[in-house]
Write a protein that holds these residues in place. Sequence first.
Motif, PDB file in Angstrom:
ATOM      1  N   LYS A 280       0.804  -1.217   0.000  1.00 54.53           N
ATOM      2  CA  LYS A 280       0.000   0.000   0.000  1.00 54.53           C
ATOM      3  C   LYS A 280       0.843   1.277   0.000  1.00 54.53           C
ATOM      4  CE  LYS A 280      -4.282  -1.328  -0.167  1.00 54.53           C
ATOM      5  NZ  LYS A 280      -5.120  -0.968  -1.332  1.00 54.53           N
ATOM      6  N   GLU A 281       2.022   1.224   0.555  1.00 58.76           N
ATOM      7  CA  GLU A 281       2.850   2.430   0.674  1.00 58.76           C
ATOM      8  C   GLU A 281       3.701   2.702  -0.560  1.00 58.76           C
ATOM      9  OE1 GLU A 281       3.000   4.743   2.939  1.00 58.76           O
ATOM     10  OE2 GLU A 281       1.834   3.890   4.588  1.00 58.76           O
ATOM     11  N   ALA A 282       4.073   1.661  -1.284  1.00 56.63           N
ATOM     12  CA  ALA A 282       4.992   1.838  -2.417  1.00 56.63           C
ATOM     13  C   ALA A 282       4.253   2.335  -3.654  1.00 56.63           C
ATOM     14  CB  ALA A 282       5.699   0.525  -2.735  1.00 56.63           C
ATOM     15  N   ALA A 283       4.887   3.277  -4.367  1.00 53.19           N
ATOM     16  CA  ALA A 283       4.323   3.781  -5.619  1.00 53.19           C
ATOM     17  C   ALA A 283       4.631   2.851  -6.781  1.00 53.19           C
ATOM     18  CB  ALA A 283       4.872   5.181  -5.911  1.00 53.19           C
ATOM     19  N   ASN A 284       5.662   2.021  -6.627  1.00 50.26           N
ATOM     20  CA  ASN A 284       6.032   1.049  -7.659  1.00 50.26           C
ATOM     21  C   ASN A 284       6.856  -0.066  -7.026  1.00 50.26           C
ATOM     22  OD1 ASN A 284       8.869   2.016  -7.582  1.00 50.26           O
ATOM     23  ND2 ASN A 284       8.001   3.818  -8.620  1.00 50.26           N
ATOM     24  N   ASP A 315      -5.838   4.161   7.040  1.00 44.53           N
ATOM     25  CA  ASP A 315      -6.653   4.304   5.831  1.00 44.53           C
ATOM     26  C   ASP A 315      -7.403   3.009   5.519  1.00 44.53           C
ATOM     27  OD1 ASP A 315      -5.889   6.907   5.484  1.00 44.53           O
ATOM     28  OD2 ASP A 315      -4.411   6.493   3.908  1.00 44.53           O
ATOM     29  N   TYR A 316      -6.784   1.896   5.831  1.00 42.74           N
ATOM     30  CA  TYR A 316      -7.427   0.595   5.606  1.00 42.74           C
ATOM     31  C   TYR A 316      -8.754   0.512   6.361  1.00 42.74           C
ATOM     32  CZ  TYR A 316      -8.322  -4.404   6.431  1.00 42.74           C
ATOM     33  OH  TYR A 316      -8.909  -5.644   6.557  1.00 42.74           O
ATOM     34  N   ILE A 317      -8.743   0.922   7.608  1.00 44.51           N
ATOM     35  CA  ILE A 317      -9.969   0.882   8.414  1.00 44.51           C
ATOM     36  C   ILE A 317     -10.972   1.921   7.925  1.00 44.51           C
ATOM     37  CG2 ILE A 317     -10.925   1.141  10.726  1.00 44.51           C
ATOM     38  CD1 ILE A 317      -9.238  -1.388  10.344  1.00 44.51           C
ATOM     39  N   LEU A 337      -9.660   0.995  14.718  1.00 47.13           N
ATOM     40  CA  LEU A 337      -8.557   1.961  14.625  1.00 47.13           C
ATOM     41  C   LEU A 337      -7.613   1.867  15.809  1.00 47.13           C
ATOM     42  CD1 LEU A 337     -10.226   5.181  13.163  1.00 47.13           C
ATOM     43  CD2 LEU A 337      -8.347   3.859  12.146  1.00 47.13           C
ATOM     44  N   THR A 338      -8.120   1.461  16.941  1.00 46.22           N
ATOM     45  CA  THR A 338      -7.249   1.323  18.118  1.00 46.22           C
ATOM     46  C   THR A 338      -6.214   0.224  17.942  1.00 46.22           C
ATOM     47  OG1 THR A 338      -8.777  -0.192  19.231  1.00 46.22           O
ATOM     48  CG2 THR A 338      -9.063   2.164  19.661  1.00 46.22           C
ATOM     49  N   TYR A 339      -6.423  -0.631  16.940  1.00 49.77           N
ATOM     50  CA  TYR A 339      -5.482  -1.722  16.661  1.00 49.77           C
ATOM     51  C   TYR A 339      -4.711  -1.514  15.353  1.00 49.77           C
ATOM     52  CZ  TYR A 339      -8.055  -4.268  20.252  1.00 49.77           C
ATOM     53  OH  TYR A 339      -8.635  -4.655  21.437  1.00 49.77           O
ATOM     54  N   TYR A 340      -5.140  -0.526  14.546  1.00 50.95           N
ATOM     55  CA  TYR A 340      -4.526  -0.366  13.227  1.00 50.95           C
ATOM     56  C   TYR A 340      -3.905   1.001  12.975  1.00 50.95           C
ATOM     57  CZ  TYR A 340      -6.164  -4.862  11.456  1.00 50.95           C
ATOM     58  OH  TYR A 340      -6.336  -6.199  11.246  1.00 50.95           O
ATOM     59  N   ASN A 341      -4.204   1.974  13.768  1.00 58.41           N
ATOM     60  CA  ASN A 341      -3.639   3.309  13.542  1.00 58.41           C
ATOM     61  C   ASN A 341      -2.190   3.350  14.005  1.00 58.41           C
ATOM     62  OD1 ASN A 341      -3.060   5.977  13.236  1.00 58.41           O
ATOM     63  ND2 ASN A 341      -4.607   6.721  14.668  1.00 58.41           N
ATOM     64  N   THR A 342      -1.266   3.396  13.036  1.00 58.08           N
ATOM     65  CA  THR A 342       0.158   3.409  13.375  1.00 58.08           C
ATOM     66  C   THR A 342       0.787   4.775  13.097  1.00 58.08           C
ATOM     67  OG1 THR A 342       0.852   2.631  11.182  1.00 58.08           O
ATOM     68  CG2 THR A 342       0.351   0.957  12.844  1.00 58.08           C
TER      69      THR A 342
END
Length: 408
Positions: A280-284, A315-317, A337-342
């Motif tokens: 998800k983070e990489a543009a390529n 963003d996933y959540i 979000l309490t488990y996924y917000n990094t």
Amino acid sequence: MDNFAFNANNGKNDNNDIYFTNEIDTINKEKAKPQVKTKSKAKKSGGVGSTYMFFIIVIVASMILSVYAIFCMNDILAITKTKSSVTVSFTQEVQTSDDAIDALSDSGLIKCKHFCKFFVKLRDKVIKSSSLGGPYDAGVYYLNGKMGLEGMLIALKGENTTGETITLTFPEGYTVPEIIKKLSDNDVCDKQAIVSVIQSTDFSYSLVSDLKATDAVPYRLEGFLFPDTYEFYIDENPASAVKKFLKNGDDKFTDKYRKRAKELGLSVYEIMTIASIIQKEAANDEQMKTISAVIHNRLEDKANFPTLGCQSTSDYITNKVAPSLSSTSAHTSEYYLTYYNTNNSSTVVGLPAGPICNPGQKAIEAALYPNDTSAKFFFHDTKGKMYTAKTYSEFKSKVQQYAPYLQY
């Protein structure tokens, strides 16, 4: 002759002499007649009643057998069955047809289970090319009596009788909600059935064999539905459809990958979580191993970098999970979000609770083989170009220079 005149009163003549008449002969003849016994009326009536009772028993027994035969044939041919859908769920693989038929009987889909068991065994001996016997995959099945016994057992085996297929492509980075929607929109599977399979069905593939649903993770199999192009049947069994993703992923995650994960001191689940963030983070593809290095560097220095600082996890959540939740969902998006917000301000230390998408092979390889760099930060400009930094001051300086619109 007068001396022997007949005296009807005493059997003597007028001279009081004893005489013999035909009366004695008559008596003797009567005694000599054979005694003929006749059946009593009561016994005769009893015999007729027993005959009637016998015929009544025969008729009733014939009716019972006829009704049973109708039920048996109805189970097989579904002559008068309805199309009302019944959910049958197997959390584990069912080995024999007897066990499967017991489940169908318990669900009210068949009435004569013993006959059905006999029929399947006889049928498989005669028609060996397409066995109805087990095993049957674990999963959630939507069945109805109109399918007939054969149709239901075929469905339990993950096969399809219509033959109509569709080919669908699932890109790298697709999430479980997106996969569910695509399968449902193309009439491959029922939406709720797929969700149930993903959350509760046990599969034997090594990547997910020990994977259990937890409250912290929205979708148990997120990260393990390998992105690729697949061919599905229309109205395919959900467990069969999910197995295609899982088998492909299990084949792709080689023993070499497993050994490498151990060398890094990470579980397969952690590797898949890292790979999903990279995806998800990489543009390529070229950026993947550098982003992987930043993530690994932060994980190894949690004292100074407790959070990953990746926007993609929250963003996933917000963008994928939240829209798929309903009023009956177990938890809200705020809960997840309490488990996924990094993000830097979050309280999640290290990795989120689970993968945030289904990564492709390039992202998995990047998670296992990061670049050799000591960078702890990365960011992109509006054109997708990536910049890295070793320290926070260097990071802030580069943001001001190349992406001043970013808020850090």
